[in-house]
Structures are given as C-alpha cells and as structure tokens.
Design a protein around this motif. Sequence first.
Motif, mmCIF file in Angstrom:
data_model
loop_
_atom_site.group_PDB
_atom_site.id
_atom_site.type_symbol
_atom_site.label_atom_id
_atom_site.label_comp_id
_atom_site.label_asym_id
_atom_site.label_seq_id
_atom_site.Cartn_x
_atom_site.Cartn_y
_atom_site.Cartn_z
ATOM 1 N N ILE A 18 0.862 -1.177 0.000
ATOM 2 C CA ILE A 18 0.000 0.000 0.000
ATOM 3 C C ILE A 18 0.906 1.236 0.000
ATOM 4 C CG2 ILE A 18 -1.856 1.217 1.194
ATOM 5 C CD1 ILE A 18 -2.405 -1.482 2.671
ATOM 6 N N PHE A 19 0.613 2.167 -0.878
ATOM 7 C CA PHE A 19 1.413 3.382 -1.002
ATOM 8 C C PHE A 19 0.612 4.607 -0.590
ATOM 9 C CE2 PHE A 19 2.991 0.372 -4.095
ATOM 10 C CZ PHE A 19 4.365 0.518 -4.089
ATOM 11 N N ASP A 20 1.233 5.468 0.198
ATOM 12 C CA ASP A 20 0.755 6.841 0.292
ATOM 13 C C ASP A 20 1.080 7.479 -1.062
ATOM 14 O OD1 ASP A 20 0.018 9.416 1.514
ATOM 15 O OD2 ASP A 20 2.168 9.817 1.465
ATOM 16 N N VAL A 21 0.559 8.665 -1.348
ATOM 17 C CA VAL A 21 0.789 9.281 -2.661
ATOM 18 C C VAL A 21 1.678 10.515 -2.569
ATOM 19 C CG1 VAL A 21 -0.287 10.341 -4.683
ATOM 20 C CG2 VAL A 21 -1.351 8.358 -3.605
ATOM 21 N N ASP A 22 1.184 11.581 -1.944
ATOM 22 C CA ASP A 22 1.917 12.847 -1.915
ATOM 23 C C ASP A 22 3.195 12.721 -1.089
ATOM 24 O OD1 ASP A 22 -0.174 14.082 -3.360
ATOM 25 O OD2 ASP A 22 -1.300 14.363 -1.510
ATOM 26 N N GLY A 23 4.329 12.938 -1.736
ATOM 27 C CA GLY A 23 5.610 12.815 -1.054
ATOM 28 C C GLY A 23 6.146 11.405 -1.012
ATOM 29 N N THR A 24 5.328 10.452 -1.438
ATOM 30 C CA THR A 24 5.737 9.049 -1.436
ATOM 31 C C THR A 24 6.001 8.547 -2.849
ATOM 32 O OG1 THR A 24 4.546 8.550 0.611
ATOM 33 C CG2 THR A 24 5.028 6.695 -0.841
ATOM 34 N N TYR A 137 -6.314 12.495 -0.510
ATOM 35 C CA TYR A 137 -7.291 12.957 -1.492
ATOM 36 C C TYR A 137 -7.491 11.883 -2.558
ATOM 37 C CZ TYR A 137 -5.479 17.347 0.475
ATOM 38 O OH TYR A 137 -5.060 18.339 1.321
ATOM 39 N N ASP A 138 -8.515 12.060 -3.367
ATOM 40 C CA ASP A 138 -8.722 11.172 -4.506
ATOM 41 C C ASP A 138 -7.482 11.238 -5.410
ATOM 42 O OD1 ASP A 138 -9.683 9.631 -6.567
ATOM 43 O OD2 ASP A 138 -10.983 11.189 -7.377
ATOM 44 N N ALA A 139 -6.886 10.085 -5.693
ATOM 45 C CA ALA A 139 -5.596 10.060 -6.386
ATOM 46 C C ALA A 139 -5.686 9.599 -7.838
ATOM 47 C CB ALA A 139 -4.624 9.152 -5.633
ATOM 48 N N ALA A 140 -6.881 9.416 -8.358
ATOM 49 C CA ALA A 140 -7.030 8.836 -9.695
ATOM 50 C C ALA A 140 -6.295 9.639 -10.760
ATOM 51 C CB ALA A 140 -8.514 8.710 -10.052
ATOM 52 N N HIS A 145 -1.513 10.627 -14.461
ATOM 53 C CA HIS A 145 -0.451 11.486 -14.993
ATOM 54 C C HIS A 145 0.941 10.905 -14.738
ATOM 55 C CE1 HIS A 145 -3.566 14.570 -15.501
ATOM 56 N NE2 HIS A 145 -2.711 15.176 -16.280
ATOM 57 N N MET A 146 1.055 10.047 -13.720
ATOM 58 C CA MET A 146 2.349 9.401 -13.454
ATOM 59 C C MET A 146 2.454 8.039 -14.129
ATOM 60 S SD MET A 146 3.284 10.336 -9.479
ATOM 61 C CE MET A 146 1.666 9.964 -8.781
ATOM 62 N N ASN A 147 1.402 7.645 -14.849
ATOM 63 C CA ASN A 147 1.363 6.354 -15.532
ATOM 64 C C ASN A 147 1.549 5.198 -14.553
ATOM 65 O OD1 ASN A 147 1.104 4.652 -17.766
ATOM 66 N ND2 ASN A 147 3.309 4.603 -18.126
ATOM 67 N N ILE A 148 0.842 5.297 -13.443
ATOM 68 C CA ILE A 148 0.888 4.272 -12.408
ATOM 69 C C ILE A 148 -0.478 3.596 -12.309
ATOM 70 C CG2 ILE A 148 1.061 3.884 -9.918
ATOM 71 C CD1 ILE A 148 3.740 4.303 -11.211
ATOM 72 N N GLN A 149 -0.476 2.271 -12.318
ATOM 73 C CA GLN A 149 -1.720 1.522 -12.188
ATOM 74 C C GLN A 149 -1.689 0.701 -10.903
ATOM 75 O OE1 GLN A 149 -2.054 -0.782 -15.787
ATOM 76 N NE2 GLN A 149 -2.780 0.966 -16.991
ATOM 77 N N VAL A 150 -2.827 0.712 -10.196
ATOM 78 C CA VAL A 150 -2.926 -0.044 -8.949
ATOM 79 C C VAL A 150 -4.212 -0.860 -8.963
ATOM 80 C CG1 VAL A 150 -1.580 1.632 -7.616
ATOM 81 C CG2 VAL A 150 -4.072 1.885 -7.762
ATOM 82 N N VAL A 154 -7.863 4.210 -2.508
ATOM 83 C CA VAL A 154 -8.679 4.603 -1.362
ATOM 84 C C VAL A 154 -8.233 5.990 -0.908
ATOM 85 C CG1 VAL A 154 -9.211 4.111 1.060
ATOM 86 C CG2 VAL A 154 -9.145 2.247 -0.598
ATOM 87 N N SER A 155 -9.189 6.849 -0.572
ATOM 88 C CA SER A 155 -8.859 8.169 -0.037
ATOM 89 C C SER A 155 -9.530 8.374 1.313
ATOM 90 C CB SER A 155 -9.291 9.275 -1.001
ATOM 91 O OG SER A 155 -10.702 9.369 -1.054
ATOM 92 N N SER A 156 -8.966 9.272 2.092
ATOM 93 C CA SER A 156 -9.497 9.536 3.434
ATOM 94 C C SER A 156 -10.914 10.067 3.410
ATOM 95 C CB SER A 156 -8.593 10.548 4.148
ATOM 96 O OG SER A 156 -7.312 10.013 4.375
ATOM 97 N N THR A 157 -11.281 10.745 2.303
ATOM 98 C CA THR A 157 -12.577 11.425 2.250
ATOM 99 C C THR A 157 -13.704 10.577 1.670
ATOM 100 O OG1 THR A 157 -12.003 12.381 0.095
ATOM 101 C CG2 THR A 157 -11.491 13.694 2.054
#
Length: 230
Positions: A18-24, A137-140, A145-150, A154-157
């Motif tokens: 599981i990855f965090d997004v911002d800064g990760t 936040y919603d990371a879709a 834009h980073m060409n990453i598929q998971v 899931v977002s906190s909101t």
Amino acid sequence: MEIKNLKDISWDKLELIIFDVDGTLYDQSKLRKKMFFALIRYYIIRPWKYNDLLILYYFRKEREAHAGLKVDNLEEAQYEWCAKQLNCSIAEVKRVVEHWIFNFPNPYLASCKYAGLNAFFKELERLKIARAVYSDYDAAQKLSHMNIQVDLMVSSTQPGINSLKPLPNGLNYILSEMKIKDKRNCLFIGDRMELDGICADAAGIPFLLVRKQNAGFYEDLAISIKKSKL
C-alpha cells in the motif's frame, strides 16, 4: 513495525503493498517549487484575488489541524473548516481548491515522480504483488499522470472511510477489500512517520519510510527484489 533495512523484506511472502501518494510516489518539495512560481506568476498581476491564497493556506492548515479525526462527511467538512476561518462561502473554497490543488499540479507530476518508480511497479506486477494506494485525497488523476496503475485506490474522504491519518480506517478498509488474512504479508510505504508510520502501527502493518534524502529509493527497492532471486 518500521522496516529499516530492505534486506528484512520477504518479497516471496508479500501479497500487497500500500502506497501513500503525496511525497511518497513523487518529490513533493520539487512540485511545491513549481507550484510556488506558478502562483506568483498568476497572482502578481491579479492582486484582487489575494483571498485565493488564503483559502489554499487555510485549507491545508485545517486538514493538518484535524489529523486523526473521524467525521460523518469528511469530503464536505474539509471545505467547511476553511470557509469558517475566512468567513467565505464553501462554494468559493471548492472552486479554488479544485483548480489549484486537484487539477493544476497534475501535469507536473510526471517530472516530479521518484526515479525508478515505474520500474519498481513492473517488478511488483511480475511478482503478482498487489498494489493499492491510500491517499489524503482522490488520487485517480495523479496516478494517471504518473502512468501508475494499482489494484485499489482509497482516499481519506471517501464514504466508508471519512477519517484522517493516523487513524487506520483506510488501511483496514484496504485489507478487507483485498481479502488479506495475514497483515505481516503486507507493507505500507509512506513519507511521514507521524502520520503514515503511526497509521501503519495502528493497523498492524509493517511500514517502510521513504527517506527523501535517498533519491534512488525505488531503484534500491527494485534491486532488493532482484537480489532476492525471485
């Protein structure tokens, strides 16, 4: 439990990362520099819109101040906190945040993502290790834009979570959705020990901290997999 040595990761047993997004997944300081100059260029000739900058400041500040909070509708509450501080409309907060936080930065992300990130994801795919993200936040759009598929975002909101880290609700939701029985076969990667690390501990998941001084963090992870001879 924080993993401090990559040799301690049992790649052959991992079922899910599981990855965090911002800064990760990307260099947040690099993105913020780009955003700083973009904001200066825009508002220096539009001083009458100065209140937009206050909205951005208080939106982030209020979310930080409410860390570890669970509410019935976090999606709306985050805008209400900011609007209350500035005595402005929720619609105005949403307009500014939507543009400057959720949309405008996205085209910059490809140039800010960490080296070796996509190669590491390909290694995980080869090993059939599932990938999920748990973001504030919603990371879709960011992932696109980073060409990453998971396999799961899931977002906190989102409904069913409605809670901010370091509460473990989001991680527990992911474990349930991915049908993970043994948490030791998971790994949460994040960049903030005071939020991501504590969140992982609360959920009982091993945690790996992105050390920002190591520009080759994901390259090192890919090498670690290859050295394990999987």
